[in-house]
Design a protein around this motif. Structure first.
Motif: not given
Length: 393
Positions: A109-137
């Motif tokens: 389940r952790i891997r599923e959540i991480a994959a969904e969040l990495l999709d959001k980083i990819e959609a955000a593109g360059d300049g994406a904030d790791l904390v807001q989009l990945f590390s925190y959620p």
């Protein structure tokens, strides 16, 4: 007694290093005005955390002078503030529900959540904030699912828990409001799980019994309060600090990419080199203790400085270097002794999965602002990074 002002950024490590250079034990006054004994040496921290005359106190929680007895009962009846035999009893009960098997079963389940969040980083593109989009959620979603917090409550909980964990940085009214909201939510969840148990940690804690013993309503609420408030902030910092350390040390990242089996070692080196906590919560001396040429007197407040302890050159060769090949990356990031962090296996699992999937997904990952130093949040407890913009292309 010298005053101690809160360092920021790299000055944080430097400030602690300067204190450690004076000796492993220093008496000073915190920025809060409280006189303390700051312990910075690895051996001294380890010895004192395991010393029977070094104890916790339920009377020293945040904003205690402003809380009613009832408010204290619902937040502070947990094992972090207890001493034996109460601590022993509570830890045994909680461990029976918070098992290693339950943690290991979370990985898919952790891997599923991480994959969904990495999709959001990819959609955000360059300049994406790791904390807001990945590390925190990532860790907040995991802990909420583990406990059984409904999706609609999670954003509110995120805001309340930030206040609860950083209580000294907020007013008493802000802390009372946030902690009260968390307690009310937990009590509502307990009522639901008591009638309709599910396959989650809260249901297991409601049901757990050991030799006819079980957690009281206050103990159960306090324990969930602790797990939810402290159970994700530290993992946020582990993921962010680990990412930053690897990007700041490209030779180490290249080695990790070439030899992915070193990932657990990279997590441990992150915990040693730039751990998620600056210091422990306060402890107290209840009988005279002689250590490192100092006499600790009854009633003195002890604060264990984990950052300098983990870089103690009496314990670690080249302590200021980030090196994932260390044969011994021993650290105290999760504490030591009876209060060693119960959630350490979950934090390690989340950190390992997060770093693995992040760097696998983005082979060109790099800092968007390589010449600047990321902001460290204010506070004396947590050691994290507020924002970490990344380029992925």
């Amino acid at each position: 007694m010298q005053p101690f002002l809160l360092p920021k950024g790299t000055a944080r490590q430097q400030g602690f290093a300067e204190l450690a250079a004076q000796g492993p034990i220093t008496r000073l006054t915190l920025f809060t005005g409280v006189p303390v004994v700051l312990v910075t040496g690895y051996a001294e921290v380890r010895a004192l955390l395991a010393h029977p005359e070094v104890v916790r106190s339920m009377m020293e929680g945040p904003h205690r002078d402003f809380l009613t007895e009832e408010q204290v009962r619902w937040t502070d009846r947990h094992m972090l503030l207890m001493n034996p035999p109460d601590h022993t009893r509570l830890r045994k009960l909680v461990t029976a529900a918070f098992t290693r098997r339950r943690i290991d079963e979370l990985e898919p389940r952790i891997r599923e959540i991480a994959a969904e969040l990495l999709d959001k980083i990819e959609a955000a593109g360059d300049g994406a904030d790791l904390v807001q989009l990945f590390s925190y959620p990532l860790p907040i979603t995991v802990i909420c699912e583990l406990v059984g917090v409904p999706v609609e409550h999670r954003e509110s909980f995120r805001q309340w828990s930030s206040v609860a964990v950083n209580a000294p940085m907020h007013t008493p009214d802000e802390y009372i409001e946030a902690s009260g909201q968390i307690v009310a939510m937990i009590q509502e969840l307990i009522a639901v799980k008591s009638k309709e148990p599910a396959d989650d940690l809260l249901s297991a804690l409601v049901a757990v019994r050991e030799g006819g013993d079980r957690l009281s309503a206050e103990e159960l609420t306090s324990m969930i309060f602790l797990l939810m408030s402290a159970g994700h902030e530290t993992t946020v910092n582990l993921i962010t600090n680990g990412t930053y350390a690897l990007l700041e040390h490209p030779e180490q990242l290249a080695l990790l990419r070439a030899e992915p089996d070193r990932l657990p070692a990279a997590v441990e080196e992150t915990l040693r080199y730039d751990g998620p906590l600056q210091v422990t919560v306060p402890y107290f001396v209840q009988a005279p203790i002689d250590i490192a040429g100092e006499r600790l007197e009854p009633g003195e407040v002890l604060v264990f400085a984990l950052l300098p302890a983990n870089r103690d050159d009496r314990k670690v060769d080249r302590p200021d270097e980030f090196d994932i090949t260390r044969p011994d990356s021993a650290h105290l990031a999760f504490g030591h002794g009876i209060h060693h962090c119960l959630g350490a296996p979950l934090a390690r699992l989340e950190g390992r999965v997060a770093l693995e999937m992040l760097f696998d997904r983005f082979p060109n990952l790099r800092l968007a602002e390589p010449d600047g130093e990321p902001d460290r949040p204010p506070g004396f407890l947590l050691n994290g990074i507020q924002t970490l913009p990344l380029n992925i292309t």
